[in-house]
Write a protein that holds these residues in place. Sequence first.
Motif, short mmCIF file in Angstrom:
data_model
loop_
_atom_site.label_atom_id
_atom_site.label_comp_id
_atom_site.label_asym_id
_atom_site.label_seq_id
_atom_site.Cartn_x
_atom_site.Cartn_y
_atom_site.Cartn_z
N LEU A 36 0.85 -1.18 0.00
CA LEU A 36 0.00 0.00 0.00
C LEU A 36 0.89 1.24 0.00
O LEU A 36 1.69 1.44 0.92
N SER A 37 0.75 2.07 -1.03
CA SER A 37 1.59 3.26 -1.16
C SER A 37 0.74 4.51 -1.20
O SER A 37 -0.25 4.58 -1.93
N ALA A 38 1.14 5.50 -0.41
CA ALA A 38 0.42 6.78 -0.44
C ALA A 38 0.73 7.57 -1.70
O ALA A 38 0.01 8.50 -2.05
N GLU A 39 1.82 7.20 -2.40
CA GLU A 39 2.20 7.90 -3.62
C GLU A 39 1.53 7.28 -4.84
O GLU A 39 1.06 6.14 -4.81
N ALA A 40 1.53 8.04 -5.93
CA ALA A 40 0.85 7.60 -7.14
C ALA A 40 1.73 6.72 -8.02
O ALA A 40 1.24 6.11 -8.97
N VAL A 41 3.02 6.66 -7.72
CA VAL A 41 3.97 5.96 -8.59
C VAL A 41 4.73 4.92 -7.77
O VAL A 41 4.81 5.03 -6.55
N PRO A 42 5.30 3.90 -8.44
CA PRO A 42 6.11 2.92 -7.71
C PRO A 42 7.35 3.57 -7.09
O PRO A 42 7.72 4.70 -7.43
N ALA A 43 8.00 2.82 -6.21
CA ALA A 43 9.17 3.33 -5.48
C ALA A 43 10.24 3.84 -6.44
O ALA A 43 10.48 3.25 -7.50
N TYR A 44 10.89 4.93 -6.05
CA TYR A 44 11.95 5.53 -6.86
C TYR A 44 13.10 5.91 -5.95
O TYR A 44 12.98 5.91 -4.72
N ASN A 45 14.23 6.20 -6.57
CA ASN A 45 15.44 6.55 -5.82
C ASN A 45 15.35 8.01 -5.35
O ASN A 45 15.61 8.94 -6.12
N LEU A 77 0.42 -4.12 -6.05
CA LEU A 77 0.79 -2.75 -5.66
C LEU A 77 -0.45 -1.88 -5.72
O LEU A 77 -1.13 -1.82 -6.74
N HIS A 78 -0.74 -1.18 -4.62
CA HIS A 78 -1.93 -0.34 -4.53
C HIS A 78 -1.48 1.12 -4.36
O HIS A 78 -1.24 1.58 -3.24
N PRO A 79 -1.35 1.88 -5.46
CA PRO A 79 -0.93 3.28 -5.35
C PRO A 79 -2.06 4.16 -4.82
O PRO A 79 -3.23 3.75 -4.80
N ASN A 80 -1.69 5.37 -4.39
CA ASN A 80 -2.68 6.33 -3.87
C ASN A 80 -3.54 5.71 -2.77
O ASN A 80 -4.74 5.95 -2.68
N THR A 81 -2.92 4.89 -1.94
CA THR A 81 -3.66 4.21 -0.87
C THR A 81 -3.01 4.59 0.47
O THR A 81 -2.07 3.93 0.93
N THR A 94 -7.01 -0.05 7.56
CA THR A 94 -8.06 0.64 6.82
C THR A 94 -7.44 1.82 6.08
O THR A 94 -6.68 2.59 6.66
N ALA A 95 -7.77 1.94 4.79
CA ALA A 95 -7.25 3.02 3.97
C ALA A 95 -8.18 4.22 4.04
O ALA A 95 -9.33 4.13 4.50
N GLU A 96 -7.67 5.36 3.57
CA GLU A 96 -8.42 6.61 3.58
C GLU A 96 -9.74 6.50 2.83
O GLU A 96 -10.74 7.12 3.19
N ASP A 97 -9.76 5.67 1.77
CA ASP A 97 -10.97 5.52 0.96
C ASP A 97 -11.92 4.46 1.52
O ASP A 97 -12.93 4.13 0.89
#
Length: 403
Positions: A36-45, A77-81, A94-97
């Motif tokens: 679960l990622s709060a960001e819209a994109v996959p992990a980056y450097n 992978l669940h972006p924007n979560t 529990t996610a924001e949505d």
Amino acid sequence: MAERTLLVVGHGMVAQRLLERLVARADHPYTRIDVLSAEAVPAYNRVLLSSVLAGEASLDAITLQPLDWFHAHRIRLHPNTRVTRLDTAAKQVTAEDGRTFGYDDLVIATGARPSSLSLPGESLEGVVTFRDIRDTEQLLAMSAHYRRAVVIGGGFLGLEAAEGLSQQGMAVTVIHRSPYLLNRQLDATAGELLGEALEARGIHSITGESPRSLVGQRRVRAVELSDETLVSTDLVVLAAGITPNAELAREAGLDCERGICVDHQLCTSRENVYALGECCQLGEHTFGLVEPGYQQAEILAGVLCGDAERFEPGDVATRLKISGIPIFSCGQAQPGPDTESVIWQDHESARYCHLLLRDNRLAGAVLFGETQDGPWYFDQLQQQRDLSAYRQQLAFGAAYCDA
């Protein structure tokens, strides 16, 4: 094999390293892995965000793994979560949505955020942070319309922001409360050399002063310093330290201090709940650099597969280039009552080497302008070799000592 779910909350560099080490093992116990990622994109450097800000790299170039990699390893992978609640009794988050996700094992990797300085005026327009790709994109957009920037904080993050904005053509001033830049990694001489080198490249620094307030009506117009000096600006970047994102764990009743308290196997105060990276705390240690996080990821991958490994905080070597200036630091940077200093400096080429010895064993090294021997010094530090035979040659590096 019984069905078993791993849930990872947060998807930065350290979480991605954990996933890579875990799926590389044929014995990992999970039939399902959710991230679960709060960001819209996959992990980056994140270390290379300054290159994106400087216009030298793109988001695609710093992305750690493409989406195909997650599909290939059956990782969902669940972006924007953004996760807002953890229930360890029910083993779910529990996610924001409103969506809920269950787990058998949970890894919290929520990272950290830039620390608030609690300055009057922090809520003005034009006051931003430099932490993720959204911040970077915002700074890029602002640099196209404004000319002057002030960066508050002369650590890694602040200097990376200053370098990127300078590359975009902005006039940049760095304000740092310590007497010299990078004071945690460098000694006073190297810090002053760094300030002079940045000044020659168009990045001005004010050290030994703290901001008192940010001045403006709707938009920031100046930074007022503790001595009442006003520094005019169109943009302020807050980059003075980080705060672990421990709120999710704290609200769920897990033991927390500055970060989420973990043991040497990265387990929190609740069974089957782990934490790693910038959000966690082991003893008195919190972790602001990526290298200890990578070490934690290696250990935790083993722990989740049943290994009896332990994470022990240790020395970390720092090697980077700021405005093309090579810097290396490891171990102790400041002399102590029980250390001796071996110093070599070439004033013409602005090269500098400061080695700290304790009982003829390396306790720390600071290199400026020439860093190729940094890894060799770090090895001497880790192995704690007796360097008595090399005292006369030590400052000149590995080749001289070997000869």
